[in-house]
Scaffold this active site. Structure first.
Site, PDB file in Angstrom:
ATOM      1  N   ASP A  13     -94.499 -34.942  11.184  1.00 32.98           N
ATOM      2  CA  ASP A  13     -93.674 -34.667  12.375  1.00 32.98           C
ATOM      3  C   ASP A  13     -93.043 -35.934  12.952  1.00 32.98           C
ATOM      4  OD1 ASP A  13     -94.510 -31.865  12.416  1.00 32.98           O
ATOM      5  OD2 ASP A  13     -96.442 -32.632  13.112  1.00 32.98           O
ATOM      6  N   LYS A  16     -88.538 -37.305  10.011  1.00 34.79           N
ATOM      7  CA  LYS A  16     -87.941 -37.683   8.722  1.00 34.79           C
ATOM      8  C   LYS A  16     -86.622 -36.968   8.473  1.00 34.79           C
ATOM      9  CE  LYS A  16     -91.781 -36.452   6.751  1.00 34.79           C
ATOM     10  NZ  LYS A  16     -92.611 -36.301   7.960  1.00 34.79           N
ATOM     11  N   GLY A  40     -91.722 -29.127   8.018  1.00 35.32           N
ATOM     12  CA  GLY A  40     -90.639 -28.688   8.885  1.00 35.32           C
ATOM     13  C   GLY A  40     -89.772 -29.870   9.273  1.00 35.32           C
ATOM     14  N   HIS A  41     -88.588 -29.951   8.720  1.00 35.29           N
ATOM     15  CA  HIS A  41     -87.674 -31.063   9.019  1.00 35.29           C
ATOM     16  C   HIS A  41     -86.567 -30.550   9.939  1.00 35.29           C
ATOM     17  CE1 HIS A  41     -88.939 -33.533   5.212  1.00 35.29           C
ATOM     18  NE2 HIS A  41     -89.924 -33.290   6.046  1.00 35.29           N
ATOM     19  N   GLN A 224     -94.556 -34.127   5.296  1.00 41.03           N
ATOM     20  CA  GLN A 224     -95.813 -34.457   5.988  1.00 41.03           C
ATOM     21  C   GLN A 224     -95.876 -35.954   6.302  1.00 41.03           C
ATOM     22  OE1 GLN A 224     -96.399 -32.259   2.919  1.00 41.03           O
ATOM     23  NE2 GLN A 224     -95.900 -30.649   4.348  1.00 41.03           N
TER      24      GLN A 224
END
Length: 423
Positions: A13, A16, A40-41, A224
């Site tokens: 988180d 990235k 989740g990006h 991650q």
């Protein structure tokens, strides 16, 4: 030509997705090398917010090719939803999104096994996202898995059925009640497969090495964070893949000597989603302020993120393990308004002061030792030049640079791609 690598240095988180989006204009190919839809990006630009889970974050740029590498695990159901979301925004991905034949597939029963395993642990849960990631990697290492390339074979459905039946027998070993409708799950899965098969499958290791020979620029995108690495993270509260720099080699089929720059992304403070040790975690008003101002909720799960001061011991460890050459600090704007900032510079560990990350950082073994810094009151969100930054922020960054031995090249001061200061 060499491959540049971008990865997270904390518990994920870190932001990235935004940085990949900012940097994509410099690259011909963006290649995702590990993880699955547990990632989740989040990207924000032109007044819109986009969340990607499996698709590389360069997909919104017209010229960049995007490769899902062999180290990634793909859930066709979630992947289909991601593609449909791109359709809604008129993003043409057909010729820009390539899938490795060696990437493994997440089956519906992988998700059932994940849920059963996590439920059976009771209070000892590891904080799984329940996306079936762990069981899929278990099948991969157990040499039972299904890969994207199998979908090109005539007998792929027989292989799917055999693996599914094995999983159903495994479910019987868990003494938990998992409700599911397998027929419904399989119907969704088949629709996802049909959508996936509209894309181009490639021998990605050959494709990428040919691209290197042709002088193409490649950015390898991790998911991650380093402290969630299966080998070097806070085991067992980790993910199931190698999130560190070495994972880019095995997850894309590129040699170590092909990697040039290693971009390490970190927040100006620290967050963590799910279970596991977190030495600098705050349970007071400061922690609540970080969570509120930083909108700290998981992009994939929606779970609230635990917040705490920057842990420099853990950051230096991640820099070392990854061979980071450039640092990029995210969410500096969230710390605006704190009179005093704290940075953990060492641990008290079993009666001794140490400056390295030990085998176990559970609270009964580790107590953080802090250094104090003066905060800044300025609103950073409208700043675009390094000369605009307040002196106390500059001092904060310089301390991090001195301690890690790595320059901070980017400071993010908001979620939008324009809210980025280059140094």
């Amino acid at each position: 030509m060499a491959v540049d690598l971008l990865l997270g240095l904390q518990w994920g988180d870190e932001g990235k997705g935004k940085i990949v989006d900012v940097l994509t204009q410099n690259y011909d190919i963006i290649a995702r090398f590990q993880g699955g839809p547990n990632a989740g990006h989040t990207l924000v630009f032109d007044g819109n917010k986009y969340v990607l889970h499996t698709i590389p974050s360069g997909i919104f740029h017209k010229t960049a090719l995007n490769v899902v590498g062999n180290g990634v695990v793909i859930d066709p159901v979630i992947f289909k939803k991601e593609l449909e979301n791109l359709d809604q925004h008129n993003i043409n991905y057909t010729d820009k999104l390539l899938i490795s034949r060696k990437a493994h597939l997440i089956l519906p029963t992988h998700r059932l096994l994940d849920a059963a395993s996590e439920t059976s642990k009771g209070k000892a849960k590891i904080g799984s996202t329940l996306k079936g990631i762990g069981p899929t990697y278990m099948d991969k290492t157990g040499r039972n898995g299904m890969r994207v390339g199998d979908l090109e074979l005539d007998d792929w459905k027989e292989k799917y059925q055999a693996l599914t039946e094995k999983h159903l027998k495994m479910l019987d070993f868990f003494d938990v009640d998992i409700q599911y409708d397998l027929e419904e799950l399989e119907a969704e899965f088949c629709k996802g497969i049909d959508k996936l098969k509209t894309l181009q499958f490639i021998d990605s290791e050959q494709y990428l090495n040919d691209a290197i020979k042709e002088g193409k620029t490649i950015l390898a995108e991790g998911a991650q964070g380093s402290l969630l690495d299966i080998d070097f993270g806070t085991y067992p509260f980790v993910t199931s893949s190698n999130t560190t720099a070495a994972g880019a080699c095995t997850g894309l089929g590129i040699a170590p000597n092909r990697i040039k720059e290693v971009f390490g992304i970190f927040k100006a403070y620290t967050t963590r989603v799910g279970s596991g040790p977190f030495p600098t975690e705050l349970f007071d008003e400061d922690g609540e302020t970080m969570a509120r101002v930083g909108h700290e909720f998981g992009a994939t799960t929606g779970r609230p993120r635990r917040c705490g001061w920057l842990d420099l011991v853990a950051l230096k460890y991640a820099v070392q393990v990854n061979g980071v050459t450039q640092l990029m600090m995210m969410k500096g704007d969230v710390l605006s308004g704190f009179d005093t900032l704290k940075v953990c510079t060492s641990y008290k560990y079993k009666g001794e002061e140490i400056t390295h990350l030990p085998f176990n950082i559970e609270p009964e073994n580790v107590t953080p030792i802090y250094s104090d810094f003066k905060g800044w009151a300025a609103d950073l969100t409208g700043m675009t030049k390094k000369e605009d930054m307040p002196e106390n922020l500059i001092n904060y960054i310089k301390f991090i640079e001195d301690e890690t031995g790595v320059p901070v090249k980017i400071v993010s001061v908001g979620p939008d791609r324009k809210q980025t200061i280059m140094r």
